[in-house]
Design an enzyme around this catalytic site. Structure first.
Site, mmCIF file in Angstrom:
data_model
loop_
_atom_site.group_PDB
_atom_site.id
_atom_site.type_symbol
_atom_site.label_atom_id
_atom_site.label_comp_id
_atom_site.label_asym_id
_atom_site.label_seq_id
_atom_site.Cartn_x
_atom_site.Cartn_y
_atom_site.Cartn_z
ATOM 1 N N SER A 96 -3.489 -9.834 7.172
ATOM 2 C CA SER A 96 -2.939 -8.491 7.344
ATOM 3 C C SER A 96 -2.265 -8.481 8.710
ATOM 4 O O SER A 96 -2.897 -8.765 9.724
ATOM 5 C CB SER A 96 -4.074 -7.468 7.279
ATOM 6 N N ARG A 137 0.998 3.767 17.221
ATOM 7 C CA ARG A 137 0.545 4.828 16.321
ATOM 8 C C ARG A 137 0.870 6.240 16.768
ATOM 9 O O ARG A 137 1.325 7.056 15.962
ATOM 10 C CB ARG A 137 -0.960 4.686 16.024
ATOM 11 N N ASP A 196 0.821 -1.231 0.000
ATOM 12 C CA ASP A 196 0.000 0.000 0.000
ATOM 13 C C ASP A 196 0.844 1.266 0.000
ATOM 14 O O ASP A 196 0.626 2.164 -0.815
ATOM 15 C CB ASP A 196 -0.917 0.053 1.229
ATOM 16 N N ASP A 216 -6.705 2.823 13.173
ATOM 17 C CA ASP A 216 -5.388 3.432 12.985
ATOM 18 C C ASP A 216 -5.458 4.814 12.340
ATOM 19 O O ASP A 216 -4.703 5.712 12.696
ATOM 20 C CB ASP A 216 -4.482 2.496 12.182
HETATM 21 N N1 ARG Z 1 -7.616 -3.960 15.974
HETATM 22 C C1 ARG Z 1 -6.309 -3.642 16.423
HETATM 23 C C2 ARG Z 1 -6.240 -2.193 16.781
HETATM 24 O O1 ARG Z 1 -7.054 -1.421 16.339
HETATM 25 C C3 ARG Z 1 -5.244 -4.059 15.446
HETATM 26 C C4 ARG Z 1 -5.177 -3.251 14.197
HETATM 27 C C5 ARG Z 1 -4.176 -3.815 13.266
HETATM 28 N N2 ARG Z 1 -3.752 -2.809 12.333
HETATM 29 C C6 ARG Z 1 -3.295 -3.073 11.143
HETATM 30 N N3 ARG Z 1 -2.948 -2.071 10.396
HETATM 31 N N4 ARG Z 1 -3.211 -4.295 10.662
HETATM 32 O O2 ARG Z 1 -5.389 -1.801 17.521
#
Ligand code: ARG
Length: 412
Positions: free
Chosen positions: A176, A95, A15, A124
Site C-alpha cells: 500500500s 491530509r 477503493d 488518516d
Molecule cells: N503511517 C504513516 C502515517 O500515518 C503513513 C500512512 C500511509 N497512508 C496510507 N494511506 N497508505 O502518516
C-alpha cells in the site's frame, strides 16, 4: 429525504473508484470527486477521465503542489517536525490540505456531505475528519471503508466487474503506497513482519546505497528565514527545489527509513518511508540552526519540535496550539539564513560546510591560536559560582551519600 450530494476525496485507486459507485447505489447520491495533486506523479495519470467514466457530477483535479510546500511542508521543516524523531510526515502533512480542499469544493458545489477512503485503523481517517470538524462542522462525513461489505481486494474487483468499472492491472502492487513531493509511505505485504528486510521492490524513488555512484556528490542549499530558496546556486521555488533534491538525493540512496511507529489509534505499525529531499533538508536546516540559534532557543525548540510533530501526526493541524507554536517557530527563524553544503555518498548524508551572515560562531572566541580573545581568567570565578550549589549539596549530604553508596555495593 433530501438527496445527498457528496464530495469524495478521490485518489483514482481501487477503493475510491469502487466508492463512487457504492455511494451512488447505497445513498442514491450525487458524487463530486476531488483529487489533489501533491506531486504524486504516477498516480494521477488519467484520474479525471476515470472519475468521469464512473458517472460523477463533476471531477475536480487540483494542482496543490505549491500550497502543499509553502503552507504545510515548510512550516513543518522550520519547526523541525519529525514524528518520533524520524518520520518527516509526507502523508500526515498532505491530509489537512486534502481535507481543506475537499471542504472548499464541497462548499462550491453545494454538497451536504464529504467522504474519504481511509480505513478504520489508521491515522488518516483521524486527520481527515478532525480537519473537517474544524473547518466545516455542519458537513456529514462518510467513511464507507469502515462499514461496507467488501472484505478484500478480490471482493472489490468482483464489484467492479459487476458494475462495469475498469480495473487496471498495473495498479496491483504487493504494497500500500501513498506518495507526494515530501515522501512516499509504503506498508503491507511482507513489510508487516518487522523482522523482514524490505525487498528491493518496496522502494519506489531511491536507489540502494549499494548501487549508488562511487563518487561523492556535493549539494549546496541556501536558506532564508528557515526556508530553502536555492539549490547549487540556483534560486527556485519550493516545489521545484524539493523535486530536484529528491532526484539527486534519491540517486545517492539517501532518505530510506524503516521504522516501527506508534499510531494514534493505539497500534504499532512497521513503516517504510522514502523521503530523500525531506531527510536532506531537515538535516541541513538543523545544521544551519546549530550555527545561528542562541543556545537556549535551540534547546527549547527541540521540545517544541516534538510537540509540533505530534500535532501534525495526530491530525491537529488546525488547532489553536499549532497556531501558537507557529508564532514561536517563526520568531526563531528570523536569523536562520545562510548556506549548508551537504555531501552524499552511498546512502550517507554528512555535512561538508556551513556559513551564515547570522552565524554566532566567533572564531576569536573559539580558536586555540594566538588570535584568542576569550578571557581565560574570568573562567575561574565563573566556575566557582557555577559549582557552588554542587559544593553545598555534597557538603550537607556527605554522610547520607556515603551510606547510600555502601548499601548499593552490598547488593552486588
Ligand atoms: N503511517 C504513516 C502515517 O500515518 C503513513 C500512512 C500511509 N497512508 C496510507 N494511506 N497508505 O502518516
Amino acid at each position: 429525504m433530501n438527496t445527498l450530494k457528496i464530495a469524495l476525496a478521490y485518489s483514482g485507486g481501487l477503493d475510491t473508484s469502487v466508492m463512487v459507485k457504492w455511494l451512488q447505489e447505497n445513498y442514491g447520491a450525487e458524487v463530486v470527486t476531488v483529487t489533489g495533486d501533491l506531486g504524486q506523479k504516477k498516480e494521477l495519470l488519467g484520474v479525471e477521465e476515470k472519475a468521469r467514466s464512473l458517472g460523477v457530477t463533476s471531477a475536480h483535479v487540483l494542482d496543490l503542489k505549491d500550497r502543499f510546500v509553502d503552507e504545510y511542508v515548510f512550516p513543518a521543516l522550520k519547526a523541525g517536525a519529525l514524528y518520533e524523531g524520524i518520520y518527516p510526515m509526507a502523508t500526515a502533512l498532505g491530509r489537512p490540505l486534502l481535507a481543506k480542499t475537499l471542504v472548499e469544493i464541497a462548499r462550491k458545489e453545494g454538497c451536504n456531505a464529504v467522504a474519504h477512503g481511509c480505513t478504520g485503523k489508521g491515522n488518516d481517517q483521524v486527520r481527515f475528519e478532525a480537519t473537517v470538524a474544524a473547518l466545516a462542522p455542519d458537513l456529514t462525513v462518510l467513511a464507507p471503508v469502515r462499514s461496507w461489505e467488501f472484505k478484500s481486494r478480490e471482493d472489490e474487483i468482483a464489484y467492479c466487474e459487476e458494475h462495469g468499472i475498469q480495473v487496471s492491472a498495473t495498479r496491483v502492487s504487493p504494497y500500500s503506497i501513498d506518495e507526494n513531493l515530501w515522501g512516499t509511505s509504503i506498508e503491507c505485504g511482507v513489510l508487516e513482519d518487522p523482522m523482514v528486510e524490505p525487498p528491493a521492490d518496496a522502494y519506489q524513488r531511491t536507489v540502494s546505497p549499494f548501487d549508488a555512484p562511487d563518487e561523492v556528490t556535493y549539494v549546496m542549499i541556501e536558506f532564508e528565514k528557515g526556508i530553502p530558496v536555492a539549490l547549487n546556486g540556483r534560486r527556485m521555488k519550493g516545489s521545484e527545489l524539493i523535486d530536484a533534491l529528491n532526484e539527486i538525493a534519491g540517486a545517492n540512496g539517501i532518505g530510506r527509513i524503516d521504522m516501527v511507529e506508534n499510531r494514534l489509534v493505539g497500534i504499532k505499525s512497521r513503516e517504510i518511508y522514502e523521503a530523500p529531499a525531506a531527510v536532506a533538508l531537515h538535516f541541513a536546516h538543523t545544521e544551519l540552526e546549530r550555527l545561528t540559534l542562541d543556545k537556549e532557543v535551540a534547546h527549547y525548540k527541540a521540545k517544541v519540535a516534538q510537540d509540533y510533530a505530534n500535532l501534525i501526526y495526530n491530525g491537529l493541524w488546525f488547532s489553536p496550539l499549532k497556531s501558537a507554536l507557529d508564532g514561536f517557530v517563526e520568531q526563531t527563524q528570523q536569523t536562520v539564513n545562510g548556506m549548508v553544503k551537504l555531501k552524499f555518498y552511498k546512502g550517507n548524508l554528512t555535512i561538508a560546510g556551513r556559513t551564515s551572515p547570522n552565524s554566532l560562531y566567533d572564531t576569536g572566541l573559539a580558536t586555540y591560536t594566538d588570535e584568542d580573545s576569550f578571557d581565560h581568567k574570568a573562567s575561574e570565578g565563573f566556575i566557582k559560582i557555577f559549582s557552588l550549589p554542587l559544593k553545598t549539596y555534597h557538603r550537607v549530604n556527605a554522610a547520607l551519600l556515603a551510606d547510600v553508596s555502601s548499601s548499593l555495593e552490598a547488593h552486588h
